[in-house]
Design a protein around this motif. Structure first.
Motif, short mmCIF file in Angstrom:
data_model
loop_
_atom_site.label_atom_id
_atom_site.label_comp_id
_atom_site.label_asym_id
_atom_site.label_seq_id
_atom_site.Cartn_x
_atom_site.Cartn_y
_atom_site.Cartn_z
N PRO A 60 6.04 3.21 -7.46
CA PRO A 60 6.22 3.61 -6.06
C PRO A 60 6.31 5.13 -5.91
O PRO A 60 6.73 5.82 -6.83
CB PRO A 60 7.53 2.94 -5.67
CG PRO A 60 8.20 2.58 -6.94
CD PRO A 60 7.16 2.46 -7.99
N GLN A 61 5.92 5.60 -4.75
CA GLN A 61 5.92 7.04 -4.48
C GLN A 61 6.57 7.27 -3.11
O GLN A 61 6.19 6.59 -2.14
CB GLN A 61 4.45 7.51 -4.47
CG GLN A 61 4.31 8.98 -4.65
CD GLN A 61 2.87 9.34 -4.99
OE1 GLN A 61 2.15 8.57 -5.65
NE2 GLN A 61 2.44 10.48 -4.53
N VAL A 63 7.53 8.31 0.51
CA VAL A 63 6.68 8.63 1.67
C VAL A 63 7.49 9.48 2.64
O VAL A 63 8.66 9.19 2.89
CB VAL A 63 6.23 7.34 2.40
CG1 VAL A 63 5.15 7.65 3.41
CG2 VAL A 63 5.75 6.29 1.42
N SER B 27 5.69 0.47 1.69
CA SER B 27 4.96 1.74 1.85
C SER B 27 4.94 2.59 0.57
O SER B 27 3.91 3.23 0.30
CB SER B 27 5.49 2.54 3.04
OG SER B 27 6.85 2.83 2.86
N PRO B 28 6.01 2.62 -0.26
CA PRO B 28 5.92 3.48 -1.46
C PRO B 28 4.77 3.08 -2.40
O PRO B 28 4.09 3.95 -2.94
CB PRO B 28 7.29 3.28 -2.13
CG PRO B 28 8.21 2.94 -1.01
CD PRO B 28 7.38 2.08 -0.10
N LYS B 29 4.54 1.79 -2.58
CA LYS B 29 3.44 1.37 -3.46
C LYS B 29 2.08 1.61 -2.77
O LYS B 29 1.12 2.02 -3.41
CB LYS B 29 3.58 -0.11 -3.82
CG LYS B 29 4.52 -0.32 -5.01
CD LYS B 29 4.54 -1.75 -5.45
CE LYS B 29 5.65 -2.00 -6.45
NZ LYS B 29 5.33 -1.65 -7.82
N TYR B 31 1.42 3.80 -0.51
CA TYR B 31 1.17 5.25 -0.46
C TYR B 31 0.66 5.74 -1.82
O TYR B 31 -0.26 6.57 -1.89
CB TYR B 31 2.47 5.97 -0.08
CG TYR B 31 2.34 7.47 0.01
CD1 TYR B 31 1.40 8.08 0.85
CD2 TYR B 31 3.16 8.31 -0.75
CE1 TYR B 31 1.29 9.46 0.93
CE2 TYR B 31 3.06 9.70 -0.68
CZ TYR B 31 2.11 10.26 0.16
OH TYR B 31 2.00 11.64 0.24
#
Lengths: 235, 180
Positions: A60-61, A63, B27-29, B31
Motif C-alpha cells: 500500500p502507498q 494517498v 485506495s492505498p493499494k 494508488y
C-alpha cells in the motif's frame, strides 16, 4: 471475423487485451469486435477479473487527502457523522465480521427480501470434439425462450440424428433436464416455467446428438458434442 | 461475506459512509497500482480520483459473483490508467526518485498470513504464476504493473522483440490452461 470464433484464437487475444499487451491496430480491431459480440466482452471481463487479483499483493502507498476531497466535491457527497447506531453497526462489521455476516444472512433470508433472480442466462458452448466450434445460448425470462447464435456455422449432425439441448444440474445426483431440440431453420427453443426454474440450479448447457427414431428420452442417449458453463445475468 | 464486498454492495445503494470506508481501505493499494502504471504521482492521483468516481457510479452493477471487490475495483482503476496512457502522446519518463520498476514485492515468498488475506481467485492466480518460467513471469508482471509494451520490455530486457512476444504468448497460454 471467422478466426475470432475459435476459442483457441479469441481467448489468448482476450487475455492479451486484459493484460494490456494487445496494441495498435490489433487492439482497435478487437475492440470493434467486442462492441458487437457479447462472448468476447464476457471473456475479456472474466480474464480482467482473474488478472487484476495481482493488485492485491501490491504494497500500500499513502494517498494525499486532496484525492478524497476531490472525489467528495465531484460527487457532491455529504458524508454525515454516522449516528450511534451506524457507528455500532460499523464496529460490529469490523470487529465481529462473522457475527455481522450471520445476522445479515439470517435477516436477508427470513425477514427482508429474497435475492433478486436472474433475468437471463448465457452460455458459450464449446465443442467437445477436435474441430473447434462455438455456439452461444441465451435464455431470457421475458421471452421464455432460449436463443442460439451459431456464428454462421451449422451444427454437424449425421443423418437421423437431432441436436438436443440439456440443462445439467449443479447437483451431481440430479438427472439432466431435456430442454428441446434445435431445428436448422429456427435457432431457438421455447421453454416453460418449470424449465426456467430448472435453470436456477443448473451449472451447464450441453448439446447431444439424439437418434430421431427414439421417442424423447429423459437422459442423453447420444454423444455430447457441445457444452458450456451457464452464467446468470441481470441479477 | 468479505467486508470489502459488503461495503461495495452498500455503495451500490448510494451509501456515502460505506463509500468513504471503502476508499480508506482500498485506495492505498489502488494508488500504488496507478503510480506504477502512469509513473507520475500527480497523474496517479487524477487517475485514482476518476477511478473512484466511476466505481461510485458503477457500484450498483457489482455482485459477489463478479469476484472480490478489490479485484473488481482494480479493473476499473487499471482501465482508467491504461486509457490515460494511450491518450498521452508520449509515455511519462520514470522519475529518478521513484523505484517503481522493481518487482521485488511480487517475487517475495507469499507468507501464509498474507495468503489467507487474499481472495481464492488471487491465490489460484499466484499458484499459476509460480509455474511460469522466470522470463515469462517477469514479462507478464511488468506488463500488468507497469503497462509495459512489447517494445519497452524488449528494450529493458535487452532481448529481441519476437522473443519477448513469444514469452508473453506462452506465459498467457500456460495461465489460460492453469486457470481453466
Amino acid at each position: 471475423m471467422k478466426r475470432y470464433k475459435n476459442p483457441d484464437i479469441f481467448e489468448p487475444l482476450a487475455m492479451a487485451y486484459a493484460l494490456g499487451t494487445l496494441h495498435g491496430k490489433a487492439r482497435l480491431r478487437f475492440e470493434q469486435l467486442m462492441a458487437r459480440h457479447l462472448y468476447l466482452r464476457a471473456t475479456v471481463q472474466a480474464y480482467q477479473q482473474k488478472l487484476n487479483g495481482l493488485a492485491e499483493i501490491l504494497p500500500p502507498q499513502a494517498v494525499h487527502a486532496r484525492v478524497w476531497q476531490g472525489i467528495e466535491q465531484h460527487l457532491n457527497l455529504k458524508v454525515a457523522q454516522p449516528s450511534f447506531w451506524s457507528r455500532l453497526q460499523n464496529q460490529l462489521n469490523w470487529a465481529l465480521p462473522s457475527l455481522a455476516a450471520i445476522i445479515a444472512a439470517v435477516l436477508t433470508a427470513f425477514f427482508l427480501h429474497q435475492p433478486p433472480k436472474p433475468q437471463a442466462y448465457v452460455a458459450a458452448l464449446k465443442s467437445t470434439q477436435q474441430h473447434p466450434q462455438l455456439v452461444l445460448a441465451m435464455a431470457k425470462h421475458d421471452e421464455m425462450k432460449i436463443s442460439f447464435d451459431l456464428l454462421d456455422q451449422n451444427i454437424t449432425n449425421p443423418q437421423g440424428m437431432i441436436p438436443t439441448l440439456w440443462c445439467i444440474s449443479k447437483k451431481k445426483d440430479e438427472p439432466p433436464m431435456r430442454m428441446g431440440t434445435l431445428e436448422p431453420t429456427k435457432p431457438e427453443i421455447s421453454i416453460n416455467a418449470k424449465m426456467w426454474q430448472g435453470l436456477e440450479g443448473a451449472s451447464q448447457f450441453a448439446i447431444s446428438l439424439e437418434p430421431n427414431t427414439v421417442s424423447a428420452s429423459t437422459q442423453p442417449q447420444g454423444e455430447i458434442i457441445l457444452s458450456g458453463t451457464l452464467h446468470p445475468l441481470g441479477q | 461475506m468479505d467486508s470489502l464486498n459488503e461495503l461495495l454492495l452498500r455503495c451500490g445503494r448510494q451509501d456515502g459512509i460505506a463509500f468513504k470506508q471503502l476508499y480508506q481501505h482500498t485506495s492505498p493499494k489502488l494508488y500504488a497500482l496507478c503510480c506504477r502504471l502512469v509513473r507520475d504521482e500527480a497523474l496517479a492521483e487524477d487517475v485514482l480520483q476518476e477511478g473512484f468516481i466511476k466505481i461510485w457510479h458503477s457500484a450498483s452493477t457489482y455482485s459477489t459473483d463478479k469476484g472480490h471487490a478489490l479485484t473488481w475495483m482494480a479493473t476499473i482503476v487499471r482501465n482508467q490508467a491504461l486509457d490515460r496512457l494511450r491518450m498521452a502522446k508520449s509515455r511519462p519518463e520514470i522519475h529518478p526518485d521513484l523505484e517503481y520498476e522493481s518487482l521485488e514485492f511480487a517475487s517475495q515468498a507469499i507468507t501464509p498470513d498474507l495468503l489467507t488475506q487474499l481472495s481464492s481467485d488471487t491465490q489460484q492466480l499466484l499458484e499459476c504464476m509460480e509455474e511460469l518460467k522466470p522470463e515469462q513471469r517477469e514479462c507478464i508482471l511488468q506488463a500488468f504493473y507497469y503497462g509495459c509494451t512489447h517494445e519497452e520490455l524488449a528494450a529493458s530486457m535487452a532481448r529481441p522483440l519476437g522473443t519477448v512476444k513469444a514469452w508473453i504468448r506462452r506465459g498467457l497460454e500456460h495461465l489460460r490452461n492453469c486457470l481453466a
